[in-house]
Write a protein that holds these residues in place. Sequence first.
Motif, PDB file in Angstrom:
ATOM      1  N   GLY A  82       1.609   4.943 -12.025  1.00  0.00           N
ATOM      2  CA  GLY A  82       3.016   4.665 -11.746  1.00  0.00           C
ATOM      3  C   GLY A  82       3.191   3.425 -10.895  1.00  0.00           C
ATOM      4  N   LYS A  83       3.802   3.591  -9.719  1.00  0.00           N
ATOM      5  CA  LYS A  83       4.040   2.457  -8.816  1.00  0.00           C
ATOM      6  C   LYS A  83       2.745   1.824  -8.322  1.00  0.00           C
ATOM      7  N   GLY A  84       1.656   2.568  -8.406  1.00  0.00           N
ATOM      8  CA  GLY A  84       0.367   2.026  -7.967  1.00  0.00           C
ATOM      9  C   GLY A  84      -0.412   1.395  -9.095  1.00  0.00           C
ATOM     10  N   GLY A  85       0.290   0.893 -10.119  1.00  0.00           N
ATOM     11  CA  GLY A  85      -0.382   0.355 -11.289  1.00  0.00           C
ATOM     12  C   GLY A  85      -1.318  -0.795 -10.991  1.00  0.00           C
ATOM     13  N   LEU A  86      -0.960  -1.666 -10.059  1.00  0.00           N
ATOM     14  CA  LEU A  86      -1.809  -2.804  -9.732  1.00  0.00           C
ATOM     15  C   LEU A  86      -3.103  -2.342  -9.075  1.00  0.00           C
ATOM     16  N   LEU A  87      -3.004  -1.391  -8.140  1.00  0.00           N
ATOM     17  CA  LEU A  87      -4.201  -0.840  -7.516  1.00  0.00           C
ATOM     18  C   LEU A  87      -5.072  -0.149  -8.558  1.00  0.00           C
ATOM     19  N   GLY A  88      -4.435   0.589  -9.468  1.00  0.00           N
ATOM     20  CA  GLY A  88      -5.186   1.261 -10.517  1.00  0.00           C
ATOM     21  C   GLY A  88      -5.926   0.280 -11.405  1.00  0.00           C
ATOM     22  N   ALA A  89      -5.266  -0.825 -11.777  1.00  0.00           N
ATOM     23  CA  ALA A  89      -5.915  -1.844 -12.608  1.00  0.00           C
ATOM     24  C   ALA A  89      -7.118  -2.442 -11.888  1.00  0.00           C
ATOM     25  N   ALA A  90      -6.978  -2.695 -10.595  1.00  0.00           N
ATOM     26  CA  ALA A  90      -8.076  -3.266  -9.821  1.00  0.00           C
ATOM     27  C   ALA A  90      -9.241  -2.283  -9.717  1.00  0.00           C
ATOM     28  N   PRO A 122       0.806  -1.210   0.000  1.00  0.00           N
ATOM     29  CA  PRO A 122       0.000   0.000   0.000  1.00  0.00           C
ATOM     30  C   PRO A 122       0.844   1.266   0.000  1.00  0.00           C
ATOM     31  N   GLU A 123       2.013   1.221   0.597  1.00  0.00           N
ATOM     32  CA  GLU A 123       2.835   2.425   0.666  1.00  0.00           C
ATOM     33  C   GLU A 123       3.325   2.876  -0.713  1.00  0.00           C
ATOM     34  N   GLN A 124       3.333   1.947  -1.684  1.00  0.00           N
ATOM     35  CA  GLN A 124       3.834   2.290  -2.998  1.00  0.00           C
ATOM     36  C   GLN A 124       2.775   2.951  -3.872  1.00  0.00           C
ATOM     37  N   THR A 125       1.507   2.918  -3.453  1.00  0.00           N
ATOM     38  CA  THR A 125       0.453   3.464  -4.279  1.00  0.00           C
ATOM     39  C   THR A 125       0.347   4.966  -4.097  1.00  0.00           C
ATOM     40  N   VAL A 126      -0.321   5.607  -5.052  1.00  0.00           N
ATOM     41  CA  VAL A 126      -0.353   7.063  -5.072  1.00  0.00           C
ATOM     42  C   VAL A 126      -1.760   7.627  -4.920  1.00  0.00           C
ATOM     43  N   GLY A 127      -2.723   6.834  -4.507  1.00  0.00           N
ATOM     44  CA  GLY A 127      -4.093   7.302  -4.411  1.00  0.00           C
ATOM     45  C   GLY A 127      -4.805   7.167  -5.745  1.00  0.00           C
ATOM     46  N   LEU A 128      -6.129   7.303  -5.710  1.00  0.00           N
ATOM     47  CA  LEU A 128      -6.930   7.048  -6.904  1.00  0.00           C
ATOM     48  C   LEU A 128      -7.372   8.314  -7.639  1.00  0.00           C
ATOM     49  N   ARG A 129      -7.048   9.481  -7.106  1.00  0.00           N
ATOM     50  CA  ARG A 129      -7.494  10.724  -7.733  1.00  0.00           C
ATOM     51  C   ARG A 129      -7.111  10.824  -9.211  1.00  0.00           C
ATOM     52  N   PRO A 130      -5.911  10.385  -9.618  1.00  0.00           N
ATOM     53  CA  PRO A 130      -5.540  10.541 -11.033  1.00  0.00           C
ATOM     54  C   PRO A 130      -6.446   9.811 -12.014  1.00  0.00           C
ATOM     55  N   ILE A 131      -7.172   8.794 -11.543  1.00  0.00           N
ATOM     56  CA  ILE A 131      -7.958   7.995 -12.490  1.00  0.00           C
ATOM     57  C   ILE A 131      -9.462   8.056 -12.226  1.00  0.00           C
ATOM     58  N   LEU A 132      -9.927   9.004 -11.423  1.00  0.00           N
ATOM     59  CA  LEU A 132     -11.358   9.051 -11.105  1.00  0.00           C
ATOM     60  C   LEU A 132     -12.214   9.338 -12.337  1.00  0.00           C
ATOM     61  N   LEU A 133     -11.845  10.330 -13.142  1.00  0.00           N
ATOM     62  CA  LEU A 133     -12.621  10.625 -14.347  1.00  0.00           C
ATOM     63  C   LEU A 133     -12.466   9.504 -15.381  1.00  0.00           C
ATOM     64  N   LEU A 134     -11.267   8.959 -15.461  1.00  0.00           N
ATOM     65  CA  LEU A 134     -11.041   7.827 -16.358  1.00  0.00           C
ATOM     66  C   LEU A 134     -11.933   6.656 -15.966  1.00  0.00           C
ATOM     67  N   ALA A 135     -12.042   6.388 -14.665  1.00  0.00           N
ATOM     68  CA  ALA A 135     -12.875   5.296 -14.174  1.00  0.00           C
ATOM     69  C   ALA A 135     -14.358   5.581 -14.413  1.00  0.00           C
ATOM     70  N   SER A 136     -14.767   6.848 -14.323  1.00  0.00           N
ATOM     71  CA  SER A 136     -16.159   7.202 -14.573  1.00  0.00           C
ATOM     72  C   SER A 136     -16.547   6.910 -16.018  1.00  0.00           C
ATOM     73  N   ALA A 137     -15.680   7.298 -16.946  1.00  0.00           N
ATOM     74  CA  ALA A 137     -15.937   6.998 -18.358  1.00  0.00           C
ATOM     75  C   ALA A 137     -15.953   5.489 -18.591  1.00  0.00           C
ATOM     76  N   TYR A 138     -15.066   4.785 -17.920  1.00  0.00           N
ATOM     77  CA  TYR A 138     -14.968   3.332 -18.067  1.00  0.00           C
ATOM     78  C   TYR A 138     -16.207   2.639 -17.504  1.00  0.00           C
ATOM     79  N   PHE A 139     -16.754   3.158 -16.411  1.00  0.00           N
ATOM     80  CA  PHE A 139     -18.005   2.639 -15.853  1.00  0.00           C
ATOM     81  C   PHE A 139     -19.136   2.747 -16.874  1.00  0.00           C
ATOM     82  N   LEU A 140     -19.252   3.921 -17.510  1.00  0.00           N
ATOM     83  CA  LEU A 140     -20.319   4.135 -18.483  1.00  0.00           C
ATOM     84  C   LEU A 140     -20.127   3.264 -19.724  1.00  0.00           C
ATOM     85  N   GLU A 141     -18.884   3.063 -20.118  1.00  0.00           N
ATOM     86  CA  GLU A 141     -18.598   2.138 -21.219  1.00  0.00           C
ATOM     87  C   GLU A 141     -19.044   0.731 -20.834  1.00  0.00           C
ATOM     88  N   GLY A 142     -18.738   0.296 -19.608  1.00  0.00           N
ATOM     89  CA  GLY A 142     -19.175  -1.019 -19.157  1.00  0.00           C
ATOM     90  C   GLY A 142     -20.681  -1.153 -19.158  1.00  0.00           C
TER      91      GLY A 142
END
Length: 398
Positions: free
Chosen positions: A331-339, A206-226
């Motif tokens: 970045g380093k939080g790529g696995l968390l971002g993918a999840a 968990p210490e290597q992750t950078v938080g989810l703020r960078p991908i919130l809008l990306l995830a919103s668009a991805y939700f609507l695509e799903g």
Amino acid sequence: MEQGRGFSAKHWTVLKILVGGMLGMAVAMGIGRFAFTPILPLMQRDLGMTHSVVGWLAGLNYLGYLVGAIVCTITPRILRYPLLGGGTLLLSLATTLAMGLTVSPLGWGLLRLLGGIASAVLFIIISAEVAESLARRGYGHWFGALYGGIGLGIVLSGLIVPQLDRIGGWSVAWLGIGGVALLCALAGTTLGRTSDYSPSIVAESPEQTVGLRPILLLASAYFLEGLGYIVTATFLVAIIAATPGLTAFAPYTWVAVGLAAVPSTVLWPYLARRIGNRRALLAAYAVQIAGILVSRQATSVFEVTFAAVTFGGTFLGIVALTMAEGNRRMGKGGLLGAAFLTAAFSVGQMLGPVIAGVLADRQDGFALPLLLAAACVALGCLFIVADRRYPPRPSTAP
């Protein structure tokens, strides 16, 4: 000569990693998740299943996918356990085979739920392992091809299910496609064992992750695509099978979906490197919207083929572009971002079939569900436009 041999060995190793991952995606996603689409018209024909029941079964599968993604998001450390990948692979195979051994809707629902969990975990593990392995060897630009394995699984199911149907109907179709998945799994794991995969690939803390703020809008668009794409993904073959004059052609539209999907995971990232990720995603969304709208009134082979190709040619490309963009931002939080992105996508996938199935039964057709699906994808475009975290100019990577 030595240098040439060294390059050849490295190239072969990278190719084995990629092909092994593609076969894993074919099992977990192309067959484990999407074989339901060409088989469901057979189940409706032989068992009298309604669109609502089909929608709930699909929704349970995507609920399982959501559960798997959330577990990986909350407790990413479980992904470092070596037995997790093998265990979820066996679960995916077992739940596919067992679908042909029961006629209980409750049994089907439980199997689809468990299969969805297995699909999500495998998708995240395979994505993370292959991405890191390719990047470490200087072949990160090949990563998008991984998702072509999903298209491969779709092609296999589209070609084989009609033949299995002639032998023994819907039940033999499930058992037979489960056997195909087993063969793909054996080939994929054989390549994986010799591909120098490392458990440390998924050992982020968990210490290597950078938080989810960078991908919130990306995830919103991805939700609507799903939410939007899954209506076509679930019901396309059933819609065509119910169209007068096109019943015999229906199973092969799924082959067209898969054939368009395989190269799309390379072509869309290639386009993104030329025009930028934002423009490439917007183009993919626009093409998909056009296909969904055409499918509402499709009555000819040309129209249904157009709907199948535009769907197959975009949905995995969107997955590849979104996952790559998320990995870049995290970045380093790529696995968390993918999840997290997988979880957002799966919420949309869970809701879409349930809503569409109920509406289709009430409206006696899919015109309204497909219109709403296109609207959801269009709304996703607005989130992409509003997202300011895309690179200002395209990458010059080859």
